[in-house]
Write an enzyme that holds these catalytic residues in place. Structure first.
Site, PDB file in Angstrom:
ATOM      1  N   HIS A 313       0.786  -1.393  -0.041  1.00  0.00           N
ATOM      2  CA  HIS A 313      -0.307  -0.560   0.324  1.00  0.00           C
ATOM      3  C   HIS A 313       1.062   1.722  -0.137  1.00  0.00           C
ATOM      4  CE1 HIS A 313      -3.008   3.218   1.200  1.00  0.00           C
ATOM      5  NE2 HIS A 313      -4.249   2.037   0.646  1.00  0.00           N
ATOM      6  N   ASP A 371      -7.968  -5.652   0.926  1.00  0.00           N
ATOM      7  CA  ASP A 371      -8.451  -6.474  -0.382  1.00  0.00           C
ATOM      8  C   ASP A 371      -8.021  -8.000  -0.600  1.00  0.00           C
ATOM      9  OD1 ASP A 371      -9.833  -4.366  -2.329  1.00  0.00           O
ATOM     10  OD2 ASP A 371      -7.582  -3.820  -2.689  1.00  0.00           O
TER      11      ASP A 371
HETATM   12  N1  CMC Z   1       3.631  -7.620  -4.589  1.00  0.00           N
HETATM   13  C1  CMC Z   1       5.045  -7.652  -5.391  1.00  0.00           C
HETATM   14  N2  CMC Z   1       6.111  -7.002  -4.663  1.00  0.00           N
HETATM   15  C2  CMC Z   1       5.288  -5.317  -4.385  1.00  0.00           C
HETATM   16  C3  CMC Z   1       3.863  -5.327  -4.163  1.00  0.00           C
HETATM   17  C4  CMC Z   1       3.573  -6.693  -4.531  1.00  0.00           C
HETATM   18  N3  CMC Z   1       1.594  -6.508  -4.212  1.00  0.00           N
HETATM   19  N4  CMC Z   1       3.449  -4.384  -4.119  1.00  0.00           N
HETATM   20  C5  CMC Z   1       4.627  -4.062  -3.941  1.00  0.00           C
HETATM   21  N5  CMC Z   1       5.943  -4.258  -4.285  1.00  0.00           N
HETATM   22  C6  CMC Z   1       7.172  -3.505  -4.355  1.00  0.00           C
HETATM   23  C7  CMC Z   1       7.669  -3.187  -5.471  1.00  0.00           C
HETATM   24  O1  CMC Z   1       7.946  -3.491  -7.163  1.00  0.00           O
HETATM   25  C8  CMC Z   1       8.627  -2.021  -5.123  1.00  0.00           C
HETATM   26  O2  CMC Z   1       9.596  -3.157  -5.257  1.00  0.00           O
HETATM   27  P1  CMC Z   1      11.016  -2.259  -5.562  1.00  0.00           P
HETATM   28  O3  CMC Z   1      11.390  -1.083  -4.356  1.00  0.00           O
HETATM   29  O4  CMC Z   1      12.477  -3.677  -5.669  1.00  0.00           O
HETATM   30  O5  CMC Z   1      11.322  -1.385  -6.427  1.00  0.00           O
HETATM   31  C9  CMC Z   1       8.128  -1.666  -3.734  1.00  0.00           C
HETATM   32  O6  CMC Z   1       7.657  -2.551  -3.610  1.00  0.00           O
HETATM   33  C10 CMC Z   1       7.653  -0.947  -3.446  1.00  0.00           C
HETATM   34  O7  CMC Z   1       6.155  -0.888  -4.162  1.00  0.00           O
HETATM   35  P2  CMC Z   1       5.701   0.454  -5.347  1.00  0.00           P
HETATM   36  O8  CMC Z   1       5.478  -0.199  -6.527  1.00  0.00           O
HETATM   37  O9  CMC Z   1       6.838   1.456  -5.548  1.00  0.00           O
HETATM   38  O10 CMC Z   1       4.690   1.061  -3.956  1.00  0.00           O
HETATM   39  P3  CMC Z   1       3.455   2.084  -4.301  1.00  0.00           P
HETATM   40  O11 CMC Z   1       2.953   3.378  -2.673  1.00  0.00           O
HETATM   41  O12 CMC Z   1       3.804   2.785  -5.694  1.00  0.00           O
HETATM   42  O13 CMC Z   1       2.131   0.973  -5.177  1.00  0.00           O
HETATM   43  C11 CMC Z   1       0.378  -0.305  -5.130  1.00  0.00           C
HETATM   44  C12 CMC Z   1       1.229   0.407  -4.031  1.00  0.00           C
HETATM   45  C13 CMC Z   1      -0.942  -0.703  -3.639  1.00  0.00           C
HETATM   46  C14 CMC Z   1      -0.015  -0.085  -6.567  1.00  0.00           C
HETATM   47  C15 CMC Z   1       1.113  -1.615  -4.772  1.00  0.00           C
HETATM   48  O14 CMC Z   1       1.874  -2.342  -3.247  1.00  0.00           O
HETATM   49  C16 CMC Z   1       0.445  -2.830  -5.447  1.00  0.00           C
HETATM   50  O15 CMC Z   1       0.370  -2.726  -6.456  1.00  0.00           O
HETATM   51  N6  CMC Z   1       0.174  -3.537  -4.535  1.00  0.00           N
HETATM   52  C17 CMC Z   1      -0.823  -4.689  -5.093  1.00  0.00           C
HETATM   53  C18 CMC Z   1      -1.781  -4.046  -6.114  1.00  0.00           C
HETATM   54  C19 CMC Z   1      -3.076  -3.929  -4.698  1.00  0.00           C
HETATM   55  O16 CMC Z   1      -3.356  -4.484  -3.482  1.00  0.00           O
HETATM   56  N7  CMC Z   1      -3.569  -2.798  -4.695  1.00  0.00           N
HETATM   57  C20 CMC Z   1      -4.677  -2.476  -3.704  1.00  0.00           C
HETATM   58  C21 CMC Z   1      -4.110  -1.261  -2.604  1.00  0.00           C
HETATM   59  S1  CMC Z   1      -5.899  -1.454  -0.979  1.00  0.00           S
HETATM   60  C22 CMC Z   1      -7.020  -0.671  -1.955  1.00  0.00           C
HETATM   61  C23 CMC Z   1      -6.565   0.667  -2.400  1.00  0.00           C
HETATM   62  O17 CMC Z   1      -6.641   1.805  -1.909  1.00  0.00           O
HETATM   63  O18 CMC Z   1      -7.535   0.916  -3.482  1.00  0.00           O
END
Ligand code: CMC
Length: 436
Positions: A313, A371
């Site tokens: 998140h 989720d």
């Molecule tokens: N599985 C594997 N790796 C992950 C995941 C995941 N679910 N989430 C983040 N990472 C990794 C990402 O690859 C990155 O790694 P590195 O630093 O090596 O490049 C690191 O963790 C930081 O992630 P980020 O993408 O920079 O974080 P963000 O804040 O931009 O993204 C997020 C947040 C929710 C989009 C992401 O965690 C994600 O895609 N999660 C899966 C989708 C999900 O469950 N979304 C629901 C969010 S809660 C409901 C809502 O509010 O809508």
């Protein structure tokens, strides 16, 4: 907001004069540096794609402490609201700033239930969609279309219009989501029944048919209500910011909320519940719990493009408090339905256990989000996977409208207009086609 007793000074290594910027303090959370005059003073913008360090507004509605894993609606912890209040009380809280007393609750409930029906013409609009249309495509259309049906509540600068459109949206979303579902399965629409609870009425509109009486299952009703409470607001997330940006042009509330629905659809946001359940089903097909290790290797491999959906998140760097409550509800619903041994629930718990111990997830502070378990609960209730995000939209509508109304009432509100760092071609001349 309160002016802090210290300021920020921005200095430049190229000899340009330094500038001082005021700092404001909220009631909790990080202080903010006021950069509104930065461009006028320096001719420079700030650069912050994805708003990683930018507060785009001040708000009194929802507060998240991502490190502690704490979520407050108007100061009340989500755990207390989920265990002591129902969804309509939560709506009152989000919209008007406080929980209703007994008389206010009766009044608010009656106002909402008086608006649960939708204009009969909406049916004909809905019937224009293909039967296999994604419910979020239908919802984007239906919510936007409300502005064509309720002309007396479309002036966003009129407080009465804003209030009545808020009530209409909260009241009509369950009706619209249920209509989208009934249409997809070819069953007759079921009209709302106003002596039922908000969640009970929704269950009936979803699952009753005109042929038989329908009795609302209390465990499911409570679970549905909790799903609504947990999704009701989440401060300045992508869809809420979309609603604010869209509404900042002065467009009508129905159009702004339709923009929120469209944004919520994406798999990185509301669509994650659908994506999460599909992921669990895929692993189950591959062999279930025995394949978890193999799947986790793919998740950790940056080249695979596979993510553990329902994990991670932008704000929570700790367990999402909603995920804990959802896991509790999941236990309750599966037990009530005699599905204690549901293989997907077992699989989810195994994935969670492994992820919470794995260095990849620990180092990146990735925890289950709301989720991760909500899909399992909804599937057990009988809600089709494609409708999960529609349910999220139904619940989030109150948050969107509360945030929109807050923005319009804020004397500092302006049309949202981000700036850019331009990296394209500088001015050039069009050549005749033969010379290009
Ligand atoms: N599985 C594997 N790796 C992950 C995941 C995941 N679910 N989430 C983040 N990472 C990794 C990402 O690859 C990155 O790694 P590195 O630093 O090596 O490049 C690191 O963790 C930081 O992630 P980020 O993408 O920079 O974080 P963000 O804040 O931009 O993204 C997020 C947040 C929710 C989009 C992401 O965690 C994600 O895609 N999660 C899966 C989708 C999900 O469950 N979304 C629901 C969010 S809660 C409901 C809502 O509010 O809508």
């Amino acid at each position: 907001m309160k002016l802090a007793d210290y300021k920020a000074t921005l200095s430049f290594s190229n000899g340009s004069p330094a500038v001082d910027m005021p700092i404001y303090q909220g009631n909790i959370g990080p202080d903010v540096i006021d950069i509104r005059k930065l461009y006028a003073q320096t001719g420079k913008f700030t650069y912050d794609p994805g708003f990683l360090s930018t507060a785009a507004c001040q708000s009194t509605i929802t507060y998240i402490d991502g490190d502690k894993g704490e979520l407050l609606y108007r100061g009340y912890p989500i755990e207390q609201l989920a265990t002591n209040c129902d969804f309509l009380e939560t709506c009152h809280l989000l919209l008007y700033g406080d929980l209703p007393n007994a008389a206010q609750k009766v009044d608010f409930t009656s106002r909402v239930t008086n608006h649960t029906m939708v204009n009969e013409q909406m049916q004909f609009f809905l019937r224009g969609f293909r039967r296999d249309a994604h419910p979020m495509a239908i919802m984007t259309g239906l919510v936007g279309a409300l502005s064509a049906f309720y002309h007396d509540s479309t002036d966003v600068h009129n407080a009465e219009h804003r209030d009545i459109s808020a009530i209409r949206l909260i009241a009509k979303m369950p009706t619209l989501v249920a209509m989208a579902y009934k249409y997809s399965v070819g069953q007759p629409f079921i009209y709302p029944k106003n002596d039922l609870s908000y969640a009970g009425n929704f269950m009936r509109m979803m699952f009753a048919t005109p042929c038989e009486d329908y009795k609302v299952n209390e465990v499911i009703e409570r679970a549905m209500d909790r799903i609504f409470i947990l999704h009701a607001d989440h401060e300045q997330n992508a869809s809420t910011s979309t609603v604010r940006l869209c509404g900042s042009s002065g467009t009508n509330p129905f159009a702004a909320i339709a923009a929120g629905v469209a944004c919520l659809w994406g798999p990185a946001h509301g669509g994650a519940n659908e994506a999460c359940l599909e992921m669990l089903e895929d692993i189950q097909r591959m062999g279930g719990v025995s394949k978890v290790g193999e799947f986790m290797e793919k998740v950790k491999d940056k080249n695979s493009g596979v993510k553990l959906m329902g994990f991670g998140h932008r704000v929570y760097k700790n367990y999402d408090p909603r995920a804990k409550l959802m896991q509790e509800t999941c236990n309750e619903v599966l037990t009530a339905l005699g599905l204690e041994n549901d293989p997907l629930f077992k699989l989810a718990k195994e994935l969670e256990k492994i992820a919470l111990e794995d260095d990849y997830f620990v180092q990146r502070k990735l925890y289950p989000n709301v989720d991760f378990y909500s899909g399992i609960v909804q599937r057990a209730i009988g809600i089709p996977v494609k409708l999960f995000t529609g349910i999220f939209a139904l619940a989030r509508t109150v948050g969107w409208i509360a945030q929109l109304n807050e923005m319009i009432g804020d004397p500092e509100y302006k049309i949202g207009r981000p700036r850019q760092l331009f990296t394209g071609s500088v001015k050039r001349d069009v050549m005749p086609i033969a010379k290009r």
